[in-house]
Write a protein that holds these residues in place. Structure first.
Motif, PDB file in Angstrom:
ATOM      1  N   VAL A  46       0.868  -1.169   0.000  1.00 37.96           N
ATOM      2  CA  VAL A  46       0.000   0.000   0.000  1.00 37.96           C
ATOM      3  C   VAL A  46       0.910   1.225   0.000  1.00 37.96           C
ATOM      4  N   GLY A  47       0.641   2.129  -0.933  1.00 41.15           N
ATOM      5  CA  GLY A  47       1.386   3.381  -1.002  1.00 41.15           C
ATOM      6  C   GLY A  47       0.475   4.546  -0.690  1.00 41.15           C
ATOM      7  N   VAL A  48       0.931   5.431   0.172  1.00 44.58           N
ATOM      8  CA  VAL A  48       0.167   6.610   0.560  1.00 44.58           C
ATOM      9  C   VAL A  48       0.982   7.839   0.188  1.00 44.58           C
ATOM     10  N   ASP A  49       0.349   8.752  -0.523  1.00 43.70           N
ATOM     11  CA  ASP A  49       1.001  10.017  -0.868  1.00 43.70           C
ATOM     12  C   ASP A  49      -0.024  11.127  -0.745  1.00 43.70           C
ATOM     13  N   VAL A  50       0.414  12.295  -0.330  1.00 42.47           N
ATOM     14  CA  VAL A  50      -0.484  13.418  -0.101  1.00 42.47           C
ATOM     15  C   VAL A  50      -0.978  14.040  -1.415  1.00 42.47           C
ATOM     16  N   ALA A  51      -0.271  13.814  -2.510  1.00 41.66           N
ATOM     17  CA  ALA A  51      -0.603  14.463  -3.788  1.00 41.66           C
ATOM     18  C   ALA A  51      -1.460  13.547  -4.667  1.00 41.66           C
ATOM     19  N   PRO A  52      -2.692  13.965  -4.994  1.00 44.34           N
ATOM     20  CA  PRO A  52      -3.538  13.154  -5.868  1.00 44.34           C
ATOM     21  C   PRO A  52      -2.887  12.850  -7.217  1.00 44.34           C
ATOM     22  N   ALA A  73      -3.605  10.482   0.701  1.00 40.69           N
ATOM     23  CA  ALA A  73      -3.892  10.875   2.081  1.00 40.69           C
ATOM     24  C   ALA A  73      -2.618  11.463   2.686  1.00 40.69           C
ATOM     25  N   GLU A  74      -2.803  12.273   3.685  1.00 42.77           N
ATOM     26  CA  GLU A  74      -1.675  12.731   4.492  1.00 42.77           C
ATOM     27  C   GLU A  74      -1.326  11.556   5.410  1.00 42.77           C
ATOM     28  N   ALA A  75      -0.049  11.313   5.628  1.00 47.05           N
ATOM     29  CA  ALA A  75       0.410  10.111   6.330  1.00 47.05           C
ATOM     30  C   ALA A  75      -0.226   9.947   7.707  1.00 47.05           C
ATOM     31  N   ALA A  76      -0.191  10.983   8.533  1.00 48.17           N
ATOM     32  CA  ALA A  76      -0.739  10.870   9.885  1.00 48.17           C
ATOM     33  C   ALA A  76      -2.239  10.606   9.841  1.00 48.17           C
ATOM     34  N   ASP A  77      -2.938  11.231   8.926  1.00 43.25           N
ATOM     35  CA  ASP A  77      -4.378  11.020   8.791  1.00 43.25           C
ATOM     36  C   ASP A  77      -4.671   9.582   8.369  1.00 43.25           C
ATOM     37  N   PHE A  98       9.017  14.850   7.198  1.00 44.92           N
ATOM     38  CA  PHE A  98       8.187  16.053   7.194  1.00 44.92           C
ATOM     39  C   PHE A  98       7.203  16.167   8.346  1.00 44.92           C
ATOM     40  N   VAL A  99       6.809  15.048   8.945  1.00 42.21           N
ATOM     41  CA  VAL A  99       5.788  15.067   9.995  1.00 42.21           C
ATOM     42  C   VAL A  99       6.474  14.979  11.356  1.00 42.21           C
ATOM     43  N   THR A 100       6.011  15.742  12.295  1.00 48.25           N
ATOM     44  CA  THR A 100       6.576  15.776  13.638  1.00 48.25           C
ATOM     45  C   THR A 100       6.691  14.357  14.203  1.00 48.25           C
ATOM     46  N   PRO A 101       7.888  13.939  14.605  1.00 48.63           N
ATOM     47  CA  PRO A 101       8.078  12.576  15.109  1.00 48.63           C
ATOM     48  C   PRO A 101       7.153  12.211  16.268  1.00 48.63           C
TER      49      PRO A 101
END
Length: 185
Positions: A46-52, A73-77, A98-101
């Motif tokens: 499964v690959g998740v990326d914020v950019a459609p 999707a945004e990773a944390a979401d 990029f996302v706060t650890p």
């Protein structure tokens, strides 16, 4: 599979071990080439990326492969709202950078099976400024700081390495691996 910013430089998929039959999540999957490679090795990916647009490109290029899904999707979401579990989670210059650890690492740990692997790569600390001449808003932690953060958030067997750049280049790549501990729920 490329862990560094230089094509065909550095380690390959062996960083993740044998992925055949494993559930693998890539955070920041981009055009999907690395994940598609893992799917051809027998992983369910499964690959998740914020950019459609990245999901669209990935589906066009790799959508014919079995065991491969792409999501926008945004990773944390995604990690917050998914109930899926994984054996491997990885990010190549992606969400972990990029996302706060303190936000992302507990979410990754919650989706990883005990003994599962988290692996990520990014520029080593201080290299962002060297590479671009400007300081970006990224999580620019030293190998020791990453190790401490990972241990604090339920990981063990942390390994941090800096991959030297190819000849003629100045900036290496930091590669971090850690194993999810048994949960103490």
């Amino acid at each position: 599979m490329n862990w560094t910013q230089y094509p065909d430089h550095g380690p390959n998929e062996s960083v993740l071990g044998d992925v055949a039959g494993l559930r693998v999540l890539e955070l920041g999957s981009g055009a999907g080439g690395n994940l598609a490679h893992l799917a051809t090795l027998g992983a369910h990916c499964v690959g998740v990326d914020v950019a459609p647009s990245r999901e669209h490109t990935a589906r066009e290029r790799w959508g014919h492969l079995p065991g491969l899904e792409f999501r926008t999707a945004e990773a944390a979401d995604y990690l917050t709202h998914s109930s899926d579990r994984y054996d491997v989670v990885y990010s190549i210059f992606g969400a972990v950078w990029f996302v706060t650890p303190a936000v992302l690492l507990p979410l990754i740990r919650a989706r990883l099976n005990a003994g599962g692997l988290l692996a990520f790569s990014q520029l080593p600390p201080g290299a962002q400024q060297l590479a671009s001449g400007t300081v970006a808003m990224r999580h620019d932690h030293s190998p020791k700081e990453w190790a401490d953060l990972l241990r604090h958030h339920g990981f063990k067997d942390v390994q941090t390495d800096v991959i030297e750049p190819p000849a003629g280049r100045k900036v290496g790549t930091m590669l971090v691996r850690a194993v999810a501990q048994e949960r103490q729920d």
